[in-house]
Design an enzyme around this catalytic site. Structure first.
Site, PDB file in Angstrom:
ATOM      1  N   SER A   1       1.027   0.043  -7.116  1.00 26.37           N
ATOM      2  CA  SER A   1       0.622  -1.272  -7.646  1.00 26.37           C
ATOM      3  C   SER A   1       0.073  -1.148  -9.060  1.00 26.37           C
ATOM      4  O   SER A   1      -0.884  -0.403  -9.295  1.00 26.37           O
ATOM      5  CB  SER A   1      -0.506  -1.862  -6.802  1.00 26.37           C
ATOM      6  OG  SER A   1      -0.053  -2.183  -5.546  1.00 26.37           O
TER       7      SER A   1
ATOM      8  N   HIS B   1       4.848  -5.445  -8.172  1.00 22.12           N
ATOM      9  CA  HIS B   1       5.777  -4.387  -7.785  1.00 22.12           C
ATOM     10  C   HIS B   1       7.172  -4.850  -8.190  1.00 22.12           C
ATOM     11  O   HIS B   1       7.774  -5.665  -7.499  1.00 22.12           O
ATOM     12  CB  HIS B   1       5.779  -4.170  -6.257  1.00 22.12           C
ATOM     13  CG  HIS B   1       4.440  -3.835  -5.682  1.00 22.12           C
ATOM     14  ND1 HIS B   1       4.204  -2.682  -4.980  1.00 22.12           N
ATOM     15  CD2 HIS B   1       3.267  -4.498  -5.699  1.00 22.12           C
ATOM     16  CE1 HIS B   1       2.946  -2.653  -4.593  1.00 22.12           C
ATOM     17  NE2 HIS B   1       2.362  -3.750  -5.012  1.00 22.12           N
TER      18      HIS B   1
ATOM     19  N   HIS C   1       6.453  -1.823   1.657  1.00 20.99           N
ATOM     20  CA  HIS C   1       5.256  -1.589   2.481  1.00 20.99           C
ATOM     21  C   HIS C   1       5.502  -2.018   3.923  1.00 20.99           C
ATOM     22  O   HIS C   1       6.238  -2.972   4.174  1.00 20.99           O
ATOM     23  CB  HIS C   1       4.068  -2.389   1.926  1.00 20.99           C
ATOM     24  CG  HIS C   1       3.645  -1.979   0.563  1.00 20.99           C
ATOM     25  ND1 HIS C   1       4.189  -2.530  -0.567  1.00 20.99           N
ATOM     26  CD2 HIS C   1       2.727  -1.072   0.146  1.00 20.99           C
ATOM     27  CE1 HIS C   1       3.630  -1.972  -1.631  1.00 20.99           C
ATOM     28  NE2 HIS C   1       2.746  -1.085  -1.226  1.00 20.99           N
TER      29      HIS C   1
ATOM     30  N   TYR D   1       3.341  -3.545   5.695  1.00 13.34           N
ATOM     31  CA  TYR D   1       2.757  -4.885   5.914  1.00 13.34           C
ATOM     32  C   TYR D   1       3.702  -6.019   5.523  1.00 13.34           C
ATOM     33  O   TYR D   1       3.499  -7.171   5.914  1.00 13.34           O
ATOM     34  CB  TYR D   1       1.402  -5.048   5.195  1.00 13.34           C
ATOM     35  CG  TYR D   1       1.458  -4.966   3.689  1.00 13.34           C
ATOM     36  CD1 TYR D   1       1.964  -5.994   2.909  1.00 13.34           C
ATOM     37  CD2 TYR D   1       0.967  -3.841   3.038  1.00 13.34           C
ATOM     38  CE1 TYR D   1       2.011  -5.904   1.533  1.00 13.34           C
ATOM     39  CE2 TYR D   1       0.997  -3.739   1.659  1.00 13.34           C
ATOM     40  CZ  TYR D   1       1.516  -4.766   0.913  1.00 13.34           C
ATOM     41  OH  TYR D   1       1.565  -4.657  -0.440  1.00 13.34           O
ATOM     42  N   GLU D   2       4.747  -5.690   4.749  1.00 15.70           N
ATOM     43  CA  GLU D   2       5.720  -6.727   4.387  1.00 15.70           C
ATOM     44  C   GLU D   2       6.639  -7.055   5.561  1.00 15.70           C
ATOM     45  O   GLU D   2       7.453  -7.971   5.467  1.00 15.70           O
ATOM     46  CB  GLU D   2       6.562  -6.258   3.197  1.00 15.70           C
ATOM     47  CG  GLU D   2       5.771  -6.127   1.910  1.00 15.70           C
ATOM     48  CD  GLU D   2       6.613  -5.529   0.791  1.00 15.70           C
ATOM     49  OE1 GLU D   2       7.347  -6.274   0.137  1.00 15.70           O
ATOM     50  OE2 GLU D   2       6.550  -4.301   0.597  1.00 15.70           O
TER      51      GLU D   2
ATOM     52  N   ALA E   1      -2.599   2.365  -5.422  1.00 13.18           N
ATOM     53  CA  ALA E   1      -3.902   1.731  -5.648  1.00 13.18           C
ATOM     54  C   ALA E   1      -4.654   1.819  -4.325  1.00 13.18           C
ATOM     55  O   ALA E   1      -4.067   1.616  -3.271  1.00 13.18           O
ATOM     56  CB  ALA E   1      -3.692   0.276  -6.027  1.00 13.18           C
TER      57      ALA E   1
ATOM     58  N   MET F   1      -2.673   1.079   1.812  1.00 12.52           N
ATOM     59  CA  MET F   1      -1.635   0.587   2.728  1.00 12.52           C
ATOM     60  C   MET F   1      -0.268   1.210   2.444  1.00 12.52           C
ATOM     61  O   MET F   1       0.762   0.591   2.708  1.00 12.52           O
ATOM     62  CB  MET F   1      -1.543  -0.937   2.605  1.00 12.52           C
ATOM     63  CG  MET F   1      -2.863  -1.645   2.838  1.00 12.52           C
ATOM     64  SD  MET F   1      -2.719  -3.399   2.468  1.00 12.52           S
ATOM     65  CE  MET F   1      -4.442  -3.888   2.368  1.00 12.52           C
ATOM     66  N   SER F   2      -0.243   2.406   1.879  1.00 11.53           N
ATOM     67  CA  SER F   2       1.058   3.006   1.544  1.00 11.53           C
ATOM     68  C   SER F   2       0.992   4.522   1.581  1.00 11.53           C
ATOM     69  O   SER F   2       0.062   5.103   2.123  1.00 11.53           O
ATOM     70  CB  SER F   2       1.481   2.548   0.135  1.00 11.53           C
ATOM     71  OG  SER F   2       0.646   3.132  -0.838  1.00 11.53           O
TER      72      SER F   2
ATOM     73  N   ASN G   1     -10.910  -0.807  -6.399  1.00 13.69           N
ATOM     74  CA  ASN G   1     -12.059  -1.602  -5.918  1.00 13.69           C
ATOM     75  C   ASN G   1     -12.912  -0.693  -5.048  1.00 13.69           C
ATOM     76  O   ASN G   1     -12.432   0.315  -4.538  1.00 13.69           O
ATOM     77  CB  ASN G   1     -11.580  -2.821  -5.108  1.00 13.69           C
ATOM     78  CG  ASN G   1     -10.692  -2.418  -3.954  1.00 13.69           C
ATOM     79  OD1 ASN G   1      -9.526  -2.080  -4.132  1.00 13.69           O
ATOM     80  ND2 ASN G   1     -11.258  -2.425  -2.765  1.00 13.69           N
TER      81      ASN G   1
ATOM     82  N   HIS H   1      -6.448  -8.974  -4.811  1.00 12.61           N
ATOM     83  CA  HIS H   1      -5.249  -8.349  -5.397  1.00 12.61           C
ATOM     84  C   HIS H   1      -5.281  -8.359  -6.932  1.00 12.61           C
ATOM     85  O   HIS H   1      -4.819  -7.414  -7.572  1.00 12.61           O
ATOM     86  CB  HIS H   1      -4.009  -9.070  -4.858  1.00 12.61           C
ATOM     87  CG  HIS H   1      -2.731  -8.340  -5.142  1.00 12.61           C
ATOM     88  ND1 HIS H   1      -2.542  -7.008  -4.803  1.00 12.61           N
ATOM     89  CD2 HIS H   1      -1.580  -8.731  -5.746  1.00 12.61           C
ATOM     90  CE1 HIS H   1      -1.332  -6.639  -5.188  1.00 12.61           C
ATOM     91  NE2 HIS H   1      -0.734  -7.660  -5.755  1.00 12.61           N
TER      92      HIS H   1
END
Ligand code: HPA
Length: 312
Positions: free
Chosen positions: A35, A68, A92, A94-95, A122, A229-230, A253, A287
């Site tokens: 990201s 992305h 991902h 989650y997609e 990220a 998440m990746s 973050n 995000h």
């Protein structure tokens, strides 16, 4: 019977090689841009570069996330002229993609002849010593989604790639991590800044929600330094097929580890709903913040990657 991933990846490579000039057809290194880290593409010489949108590559999914771009770039690395392939953006879990789809690009890299995968992402910082903008060289992971059954190697083992029960105790190549440190020191001498590089453990979660405070504390207690998440599915598939792996997280973050305030907290009595909302929103991940931190740190990440690839 459905074609195996090896068969599908081989077909994709045949398709790509129809257009690729000989000197780019077997990249030595693959670089996965996370990201906001698509700027890594500037490390590739503009002359002679070959690009495909993911949607035009057989077997590749469309990326659905802002920030992305989703393209495959072949070229030579500036200065050293090493042939590389860049994966700008990734699929991902989650997609809604299957683990097979999430890791297909990694399999294509293997069939292309890639020896080393350099992955970036990220991530949220769980370790209190980490600041937003710091870089974390990963040395281990917690595959939380995998431990409950969402594992990229679940199902019939593909012997063309590797063995049924691959070890992961040495997944994060030590000599590559040593190279990361020396490259970081070189970069720091040339371009001083406050940004730090750490080494730590990445917790892979399925997403797409950011973690609750209790989940952040749990992950931290389990030994994770960053959460994202990746990357872990790709690393597992890369290691299964014998590629070497180096991975970096950019801390975009800081995860909120403080408990949620209690309803009877006396210091909160009498505050308006807006004031309460402001108290609760401190440190909450979003995000846009993730993309912004990526922009500022991208230059350092580029300098780091350039030095590392040059010494592989
Ligand atoms: N959690 C999970 N994934 C992330 C985060 C986070 O806090 N930040 C960037 N990716």
């Amino acid at each position: 019977m459905l074609p195996t991933a090896f068969h599908r990846a081989t077909e994709t490579v045949t398709h790509l090689r129809r257009k690729l000039p000989q000197h780019l057809a077997t990249p030595r290194v693959a670089i996965v841009c996370g990201s906001g880290l698509g700027g890594l593409v500037d490390l590739v010489d503009a002359e002679g570069r070959e690009e495909w949108k993911y949607e035009d590559v057989p077997g590749f999914p469309k990326s659905t996330v802002v920030g992305h771009a989703g393209k495959l770039v072949f070229g030579t690395m500036s200065e050293t002229k090493i042939p590389v392939v860049l994966l700008v953006g990734r699929a991902h879990f989650y997609e809604g993609h299957s683990m097979d789809t999430v890791t297909f690009a990694t399999r294509v890299c293997k069939v292309l002849g890639v020896e080393t995968m350099l992955l970036t992402n990220a991530a949220g910082g769980l370790n209190s010593a980490y600041e937003v903008g710091d870089i974390v060289c990963l040395n281990d992971h917690l595959n939380l989604a995998g431990l409950v059954g969402f594992h990229p190697l679940r199902g019939q083992n593909e012997e063309d790639f590797g063995v049924r029960f691959p070890p992961l105790s040495d997944a994060y190549d030590l000599s590559l991590r040593q190279l990361a440190y020396t490259s970081w020191q070189q970069l720091r001498t040339q371009q001083p800044s406050n940004r730090k590089m750490h080494e730590g453990v990445y917790a892979f979660v399925a997403g797409p929600t950011y973690e609750t405070r209790a989940e952040c504390r749990m992950l931290s207690n389990l030994g994770a330094d960053v959460v994202g998440m990746s990357t872990v599915p790709e690393i597992i598939v890369a290691r299964h097929s014998g590629m070497r792996v180096l991975a970096f997280s950019l801390v975009t973050n800081k995860a909120v580890l403080d408990s949620v305030p209690k309803g009877d907290d006396p210091s909160l009595q009498g505050l308006s709903r807006e004031q309460l909302a402001e108290r609760l929103s401190r440190g909450v991940a979003n995000h846009e913040e993730v993309l912004e931190a990526g922009k500022q740190a991208a230059i350092d990440m580029q300098g780091l990657v350039l030095r590392i690839v040059g010494q592989l």
